[in-house]
Scaffold this active site. Structure first.
Site, PDB file in Angstrom:
ATOM      1  N   THR A  31     -12.444  -8.349   7.118  1.00 10.08           N
ATOM      2  CA  THR A  31     -13.401  -7.700   6.060  1.00 10.08           C
ATOM      3  C   THR A  31     -13.812  -6.627   6.264  1.00 10.08           C
ATOM      4  O   THR A  31     -13.454  -6.043   5.306  1.00 10.08           O
ATOM      5  CB  THR A  31     -14.188  -9.085   5.655  1.00 10.08           C
ATOM      6  OG1 THR A  31     -13.858 -10.738   5.708  1.00 10.08           O
ATOM      7  CG2 THR A  31     -14.213  -8.746   4.328  1.00 10.08           C
ATOM      8  N   GLY A  37     -19.995  -8.090   1.950  1.00 13.39           N
ATOM      9  CA  GLY A  37     -18.887  -7.812   1.342  1.00 13.39           C
ATOM     10  C   GLY A  37     -18.296  -6.589   1.883  1.00 13.39           C
ATOM     11  O   GLY A  37     -18.445  -5.871   3.045  1.00 13.39           O
ATOM     12  N   LYS A  81     -30.372 -11.236  11.555  1.00 10.83           N
ATOM     13  CA  LYS A  81     -31.348  -9.848  11.516  1.00 10.83           C
ATOM     14  C   LYS A  81     -32.661  -9.485  11.532  1.00 10.83           C
ATOM     15  O   LYS A  81     -32.881  -8.527  11.541  1.00 10.83           O
ATOM     16  CB  LYS A  81     -30.692  -9.680   9.661  1.00 10.83           C
ATOM     17  CG  LYS A  81     -28.861  -9.702   9.552  1.00 10.83           C
ATOM     18  CD  LYS A  81     -28.648 -10.603   8.343  1.00 10.83           C
ATOM     19  CE  LYS A  81     -27.092 -10.672   8.105  1.00 10.83           C
ATOM     20  NZ  LYS A  81     -27.103 -10.599   7.149  1.00 10.83           N
ATOM     21  N   ILE A 141     -27.322  -1.774   2.855  1.00 10.19           N
ATOM     22  CA  ILE A 141     -28.804  -1.058   2.301  1.00 10.19           C
ATOM     23  C   ILE A 141     -28.541  -0.626   3.902  1.00 10.19           C
ATOM     24  O   ILE A 141     -28.668  -0.848   4.489  1.00 10.19           O
ATOM     25  CB  ILE A 141     -29.451  -1.891   2.180  1.00 10.19           C
ATOM     26  CG1 ILE A 141     -29.653  -2.940   1.317  1.00 10.19           C
ATOM     27  CG2 ILE A 141     -31.042  -1.672   1.883  1.00 10.19           C
ATOM     28  CD1 ILE A 141     -30.407  -4.571   1.085  1.00 10.19           C
ATOM     29  N   LYS A 193     -24.364  -8.424  14.122  1.00 11.79           N
ATOM     30  CA  LYS A 193     -26.021  -8.987  14.246  1.00 11.79           C
ATOM     31  C   LYS A 193     -25.884 -10.469  15.882  1.00 11.79           C
ATOM     32  O   LYS A 193     -27.281 -10.116  16.168  1.00 11.79           O
ATOM     33  CB  LYS A 193     -26.506  -9.514  12.803  1.00 11.79           C
ATOM     34  CG  LYS A 193     -26.004 -10.562  12.244  1.00 11.79           C
ATOM     35  CD  LYS A 193     -25.017 -10.192  11.344  1.00 11.79           C
ATOM     36  CE  LYS A 193     -23.985 -10.569  10.732  1.00 11.79           C
ATOM     37  NZ  LYS A 193     -23.296 -10.613   9.203  1.00 11.79           N
ATOM     38  N   GLY A 201     -26.333  -5.709   4.830  1.00 12.27           N
ATOM     39  CA  GLY A 201     -24.953  -5.094   4.907  1.00 12.27           C
ATOM     40  C   GLY A 201     -25.443  -3.923   4.537  1.00 12.27           C
ATOM     41  O   GLY A 201     -25.379  -2.483   5.071  1.00 12.27           O
TER      42      GLY A 201
HETATM   43  P1  NAP Z   1     -12.939 -11.431  10.123  1.00 12.58           P
HETATM   44  O1  NAP Z   1     -12.846 -11.217   8.839  1.00 12.58           O
HETATM   45  O2  NAP Z   1     -12.908 -12.833  10.746  1.00 12.58           O
HETATM   46  O3  NAP Z   1     -12.307 -10.480  10.997  1.00 12.58           O
HETATM   47  C1  NAP Z   1     -13.051 -10.879  12.523  1.00 12.58           C
HETATM   48  C2  NAP Z   1     -11.704  -9.647  13.142  1.00 12.58           C
HETATM   49  O4  NAP Z   1     -11.518  -9.856  14.653  1.00 12.58           O
HETATM   50  C3  NAP Z   1     -10.473  -9.879  12.426  1.00 12.58           C
HETATM   51  O5  NAP Z   1      -9.447  -9.099  12.320  1.00 12.58           O
HETATM   52  C4  NAP Z   1      -9.396 -10.512  14.345  1.00 12.58           C
HETATM   53  O6  NAP Z   1      -7.931 -10.448  13.754  1.00 12.58           O
HETATM   54  C5  NAP Z   1     -10.378  -9.712  15.522  1.00 12.58           C
HETATM   55  N1  NAP Z   1     -10.999 -10.877  16.132  1.00 12.58           N
HETATM   56  C6  NAP Z   1     -11.451 -12.038  16.523  1.00 12.58           C
HETATM   57  N2  NAP Z   1     -11.347 -12.275  17.543  1.00 12.58           N
HETATM   58  C7  NAP Z   1     -10.203 -11.423  18.219  1.00 12.58           C
HETATM   59  C8  NAP Z   1     -10.382 -11.602  19.890  1.00 12.58           C
HETATM   60  N3  NAP Z   1     -10.241 -11.880  20.949  1.00 12.58           N
HETATM   61  N4  NAP Z   1      -9.784  -9.817  19.627  1.00 12.58           N
HETATM   62  C9  NAP Z   1      -8.760  -8.938  19.226  1.00 12.58           C
HETATM   63  N5  NAP Z   1      -9.287  -9.319  17.493  1.00 12.58           N
HETATM   64  C10 NAP Z   1      -9.927 -10.446  17.689  1.00 12.58           C
HETATM   65  O7  NAP Z   1     -14.668 -10.995  10.265  1.00 12.58           O
HETATM   66  P2  NAP Z   1     -15.467 -10.011   8.923  1.00 12.58           P
HETATM   67  O8  NAP Z   1     -16.175 -10.420   7.897  1.00 12.58           O
HETATM   68  O9  NAP Z   1     -14.708  -8.813   8.918  1.00 12.58           O
HETATM   69  O10 NAP Z   1     -17.030  -9.650  10.069  1.00 12.58           O
HETATM   70  C11 NAP Z   1     -16.872  -9.076  11.386  1.00 12.58           C
HETATM   71  C12 NAP Z   1     -18.587  -8.708  12.268  1.00 12.58           C
HETATM   72  O11 NAP Z   1     -19.190  -7.972  10.863  1.00 12.58           O
HETATM   73  C13 NAP Z   1     -18.747 -10.188  12.349  1.00 12.58           C
HETATM   74  O12 NAP Z   1     -19.817  -9.317  13.270  1.00 12.58           O
HETATM   75  C14 NAP Z   1     -20.326 -10.436  11.222  1.00 12.58           C
HETATM   76  O13 NAP Z   1     -20.660 -10.895  11.318  1.00 12.58           O
HETATM   77  C15 NAP Z   1     -19.910  -8.893  11.168  1.00 12.58           C
HETATM   78  N6  NAP Z   1     -20.437  -8.608   9.483  1.00 12.58           N
HETATM   79  C16 NAP Z   1     -20.265  -9.091   7.969  1.00 12.58           C
HETATM   80  C17 NAP Z   1     -20.253  -8.791   7.304  1.00 12.58           C
HETATM   81  C18 NAP Z   1     -19.268  -9.292   6.212  1.00 12.58           C
HETATM   82  O14 NAP Z   1     -19.676  -9.204   4.936  1.00 12.58           O
HETATM   83  N7  NAP Z   1     -17.678 -10.287   6.060  1.00 12.58           N
HETATM   84  C19 NAP Z   1     -21.635  -7.632   6.849  1.00 12.58           C
HETATM   85  C20 NAP Z   1     -22.150  -7.325   7.991  1.00 12.58           C
HETATM   86  C21 NAP Z   1     -21.398  -7.892   8.600  1.00 12.58           C
HETATM   87  P3  NAP Z   1      -7.170 -11.298  13.046  1.00 12.58           P
HETATM   88  O15 NAP Z   1      -7.387 -10.452  11.974  1.00 12.58           O
HETATM   89  O16 NAP Z   1      -5.749 -10.588  13.801  1.00 12.58           O
HETATM   90  O17 NAP Z   1      -7.689 -12.388  13.116  1.00 12.58           O
HETATM   91  N1  HSE Z   2     -22.600 -13.303   6.079  1.00  6.84           N
HETATM   92  C1  HSE Z   2     -23.307 -12.073   6.302  1.00  6.84           C
HETATM   93  C2  HSE Z   2     -24.037 -13.041   4.447  1.00  6.84           C
HETATM   94  C3  HSE Z   2     -22.307 -11.282   6.100  1.00  6.84           C
HETATM   95  O1  HSE Z   2     -23.750 -13.309   4.091  1.00  6.84           O
HETATM   96  O2  HSE Z   2     -24.942 -12.368   4.681  1.00  6.84           O
HETATM   97  C4  HSE Z   2     -23.139  -9.732   5.808  1.00  6.84           C
HETATM   98  O3  HSE Z   2     -24.247  -9.991   6.875  1.00  6.84           O
END
Ligand code: NAP
Ligand code: HSE
Length: 433
Positions: free
Chosen positions: A14, A306, A207, A138, A107, A136
């Protein structure tokens, strides 16, 4: 123009795919603002064949993100994998070891290893950027660390998890059940890979621990955060809260305790009045209220999860690196961060919401009143619906201000009473006026 900033991106889910999209869509404006362009030269994820919905261009593919961090010819490694350990930690450590800056949205990693990583980055003259890790889109890290840098911060209060806020506000607005709304939040890309991190309060605690460090100059201390999630909150609690004139929100609260000199760090669902700014924050939005001695209260609100909002924060960190702007990771050098004692939650003083599901028979209410009287807990309002067909009723009580330890003792007494059909439901009422 200076040469491009060379970037490696680990994780193309994402946030990773969203970051590439933003960098491509706004390349010209970003380059104009930084005085140089930002170029993604290497990428890594698990599945090379997966369609990411974004052009990976000429970026070199790595199956192993830590190997990419160690070897790719880049200035910055962006870690968007997630998790406090494993591939994410190895990737960040490898990047710092070979003297590349790091930007991360992780985080969990920062909450568990933030101080060690910040020390390593600062010793090497590198940036460890993590704006995307908290709230996110902000820019709360920049706001606290730089914009409010001249203030002594008294208190931080925030809605820090988009998934939980989405669930609570959708349940309130539509009456839909918890599991159904959680599934929707997952489909929208808001939830963590394991949504238990969201609904059990862990993500908000990560966070809050980071915000506390920036606001109060303390070491990130996740173990000291008191955490409660929202799994147990039913539509019934949301309705009763409304009847008493409150909304339920999962909040993170951090403040210095003047009396003990310690620090309060708590995440829990609580009741707040509907006319305070945080009560009006709905859906996936996050908000943080920072109270400083000179600025007073300032409120920051925006989408907390997101692809787009999180990518916006990742790119802001990259732009600081590109432009050569650097401040200590948590506001003061990592070696100078303090360790403060934690104030236990049973010392909390305030009003409480209590719901007891009890057998509908004479004398039960007297037992409840007796337990509260014996522990010196005074009731402000009580609500009990008429006799139900199932011969059990919910007794809902709002207490006057009391110390939590007293209320816990009263509830413990009641748990020994056979008339109580399930453990008591208790939530704090936060006065945020
Ligand atoms: P996600 O959609 O699950 O994406 C994770 C990515 O990491 C995928 O591309 C996955 O590869 C890759 N990955 C996982 N294990 C791996 C490994 N061992 N080697 C290489 N690549 C690997 O997660 P996300 O939502 O983008 O979140 C990523 C980070 O941002 C997390 O720390 C999360 O807490 C943080 N975050 C997320 C959001 C949100 O709204 N989603 C907001 C703020 C912060 P594949 O695609 O090939 O499976
Ligand atoms: N899973 C987290 C949330 C993503 O819902 O706030 C953003 O850090």
């Amino acid at each position: 123009m200076t040469r491009p900033l060379r970037i490696a991106v680990a994780g193309l889910g994402t946030v990773g795919a969203g970051t590439l999209q933003l960098l491509q869509a706004n390349a010209a404006v970003i380059a104009a603002r930084c005085g140089r362009s930002l170029e993604v030269c290497a990428v890594s994820a698990r599945d090379r064949a997966k369609d990411r919905g974004v052009d990976l261009g000429a970026a070199v593919w790595f199956d192993d993100p830590a190997a990419m961090a160690a070897k790719a010819d880049v200035d910055v490694v962006v870690e968007l994998i997630g998790g406090a350990e494993g591939a994410a930690r190895k990737t960040v450590e490898a990047a710092l070891a070979r003297k590349a800056h790091v930007v991360t949205a992780n985080k969990a990693l920062l909450a568990h290893h933030g101080v060690a990583l910040a020390k390593a980055a600062e010793a090497a003259g590198l940036t460890l950027g993590y704006e995307a890790a908290v709230a996110g889109g902000i820019p709360i890290i920049k706001a606290l660390r730089e914009g409010l840098g001249g203030n002594t911060i008294r208190r931080i209060t925030g809605i820090l998890n988009g998934t939980c806020n989405y669930i609570l506000s959708t349940m309130r607005a539509t009456g839909r059940d918890f599991a159904d709304v959680l599934k929707e939040a997952q489909d929208l890309g808001y939830a963590e890979a394991d949504p238990a991190f969201d609904i059990d309060g862990t993500d908000a605690a990560h966070k809050l621990a980071i915000l506390t460090s920036v606001a109060f100059g303390t070491q990130v201390d996740i173990k000291s955060v008191h955490v409660e999630g929202i799994r147990h909150i039913s539509s019934l609690d949301i309705q009763y809260a409304e009847e008493f004139g409150y909304r339920i929100k999962l909040l993170g609260l951090a403040e210095r305790d003047e009396k003990s000199g310690g620090i309060v760090q708590r995440v829990y669902p609580c009741l707040i009045k509907p006319d305070v700014p945080l009560a009006r924050v709905e859906g996936v939005f996050n908000a943080v209220v920072a109270e400083g001695d000179f600025v007073g209260k300032s409120v920051y609100e925006g989408r907390g999860a997101g692809a787009g909002p999180t990518a916006s924060a990742v790119v802001a960190d990259l732009m600081d690196i590109a432009a050569g702007r650097r401040v200590p990771t948590f506001g003061i050098p990592a070696t100078a961060l303090k360790v403060l004692a934690t104030v236990p939650v049973d010392q909390h003083v305030g009003e409480y919401y209590v719901r007891l599901r009890v057998v509908d028979r004479p004398g039960v209410f007297a037992d409840i009143a007796g337990a509260f009287r014996d522990e010196d807990v005074s009731m402000e309002s009580v609500l009990q619906r008429g006799r139900s067909e199932k011969s059990n009723v919910n007794v809902v009580i709002i207490t006057h201000e009391t110390q939590e330890s007293n209320l816990l003792r009263a509830l413990k007494r009641l748990q020994a009473n056979a008339a109580l059909l399930e453990p008591p439901h208790m939530m704090r009422i936060e006065d945020l006026a």
